[in-house]
Design an enzyme around this catalytic site. Structure first.
Site, short mmCIF file in Angstrom:
data_model
loop_
_atom_site.label_atom_id
_atom_site.label_comp_id
_atom_site.label_asym_id
_atom_site.label_seq_id
_atom_site.Cartn_x
_atom_site.Cartn_y
_atom_site.Cartn_z
N GLN A 93 0.84 -1.15 0.23
CA GLN A 93 -0.01 0.04 -0.03
C GLN A 93 0.97 1.33 -0.01
O GLN A 93 1.86 1.47 0.73
CB GLN A 93 -0.83 0.13 1.34
CG GLN A 93 -2.01 1.12 1.19
CD GLN A 93 -2.87 1.04 2.46
OE1 GLN A 93 -2.67 0.22 3.34
NE2 GLN A 93 -3.86 2.18 2.46
N HIS A 99 -8.50 2.14 -0.24
CA HIS A 99 -8.87 2.13 -1.44
C HIS A 99 -9.08 0.69 -2.21
O HIS A 99 -8.11 0.10 -1.74
CB HIS A 99 -7.98 3.09 -2.34
CG HIS A 99 -6.59 3.05 -2.31
ND1 HIS A 99 -5.83 3.39 -1.17
CD2 HIS A 99 -5.93 2.12 -3.31
CE1 HIS A 99 -4.59 2.95 -1.08
NE2 HIS A 99 -4.65 2.31 -2.55
P1 AMP Z 1 -1.79 1.67 -3.53
O1 AMP Z 1 -0.48 1.34 -4.05
O2 AMP Z 1 -2.44 0.17 -3.46
O3 AMP Z 1 -1.80 2.11 -2.01
O4 AMP Z 1 -2.25 2.37 -4.85
C1 AMP Z 1 -2.54 3.77 -4.85
C2 AMP Z 1 -2.63 4.29 -6.02
O5 AMP Z 1 -3.41 5.86 -5.61
C3 AMP Z 1 -1.77 4.25 -7.10
O6 AMP Z 1 -2.30 3.28 -8.24
C4 AMP Z 1 -1.57 5.61 -7.51
O7 AMP Z 1 -1.49 5.62 -8.97
C5 AMP Z 1 -2.67 6.24 -7.05
N1 AMP Z 1 -2.69 7.76 -6.96
C6 AMP Z 1 -1.89 8.46 -5.98
N2 AMP Z 1 -2.27 9.56 -6.24
C7 AMP Z 1 -3.38 9.88 -6.77
C8 AMP Z 1 -4.18 10.86 -7.19
N3 AMP Z 1 -4.07 12.21 -6.76
N4 AMP Z 1 -5.26 10.56 -7.92
C9 AMP Z 1 -5.67 9.47 -8.40
N5 AMP Z 1 -4.90 8.38 -8.17
C10 AMP Z 1 -3.78 8.46 -7.48
#
Ligand code: AMP
Ligand code: ZN
Length: 129
Positions: A93, A99
């Site tokens: 994460q 999410h």
């Molecule tokens: P995780 O690695 O499972 O925590 O996923 C976090 C996700 O959030 C990643 O796929 C990022 O590309 C996405 N992310 C981070 N910042 C943003 C943002 N401002 N808007 C949309 N997606 C984001």
């Protein structure tokens, strides 16, 4: 303390491309550009991940995951969805606001069967032990 980027999106202080919104949840496009149609679904209330998320926020988030997934398959021509979620840094994460990832899938989309699963090295013990 650093501001939570997903809380800032909920408050409208940071930009996002919204896909769906209701009183409890928000779905928006992931900015990773790693695969077409990558969507995130979050509870509007802040919790870090499934470990501290209260059950109402969790179930509202899953309702929205289902709603968006049903829309993708019934209205947008997709054949299925991958639903992915990481809890804790050790689990991969990177954004500490709970999410769920939705990856729309089509037959022969070339993404493979389980592209984002970790590599499992093989169990060391029998399940009975
Ligand atoms: P995780 O690695 O499972 O925590 O996923 C976090 C996700 O959030 C990643 O796929 C990022 O590309 C996405 N992310 C981070 N910042 C943003 C943002 N401002 N808007 C949309 N997606 C984001
Ligand atoms: Zn947050």
């Amino acid at each position: 303390m650093n501001k939570c980027i997903f809380c800032e999106i909920v408050k409208g202080n940071a930009p996002s491309m919204k896909v769906y919104e209701d009183e409890f949840t928000l779905a928006f496009m992931d900015i990773a550009k790693d695969v077409d149609g990558h969507i995130l679904v979050i509870p509007k209330v802040h919790c870090e991940n499934i470990l501290d998320c209260d059950c109402e926020a969790l179930s509202k988030t899953m309702e929205t995951v289902k709603k968006v997934s049903n829309h993708l398959t019934s209205e947008c021509g997709y054949d299925g969805v991958d639903i992915l979620n990481a809890n804790g840094r050790a689990a991969g994460q990177t954004v500490p606001h709970f999410h769920m990832h939705i990856i729309p899938r089509q037959y022969k989309d070339g993404l493979g069967g389980a592209g984002e699963w970790p590599t499992f090295p093989g169990a060391k013990f029998d399940i009975e032990t």
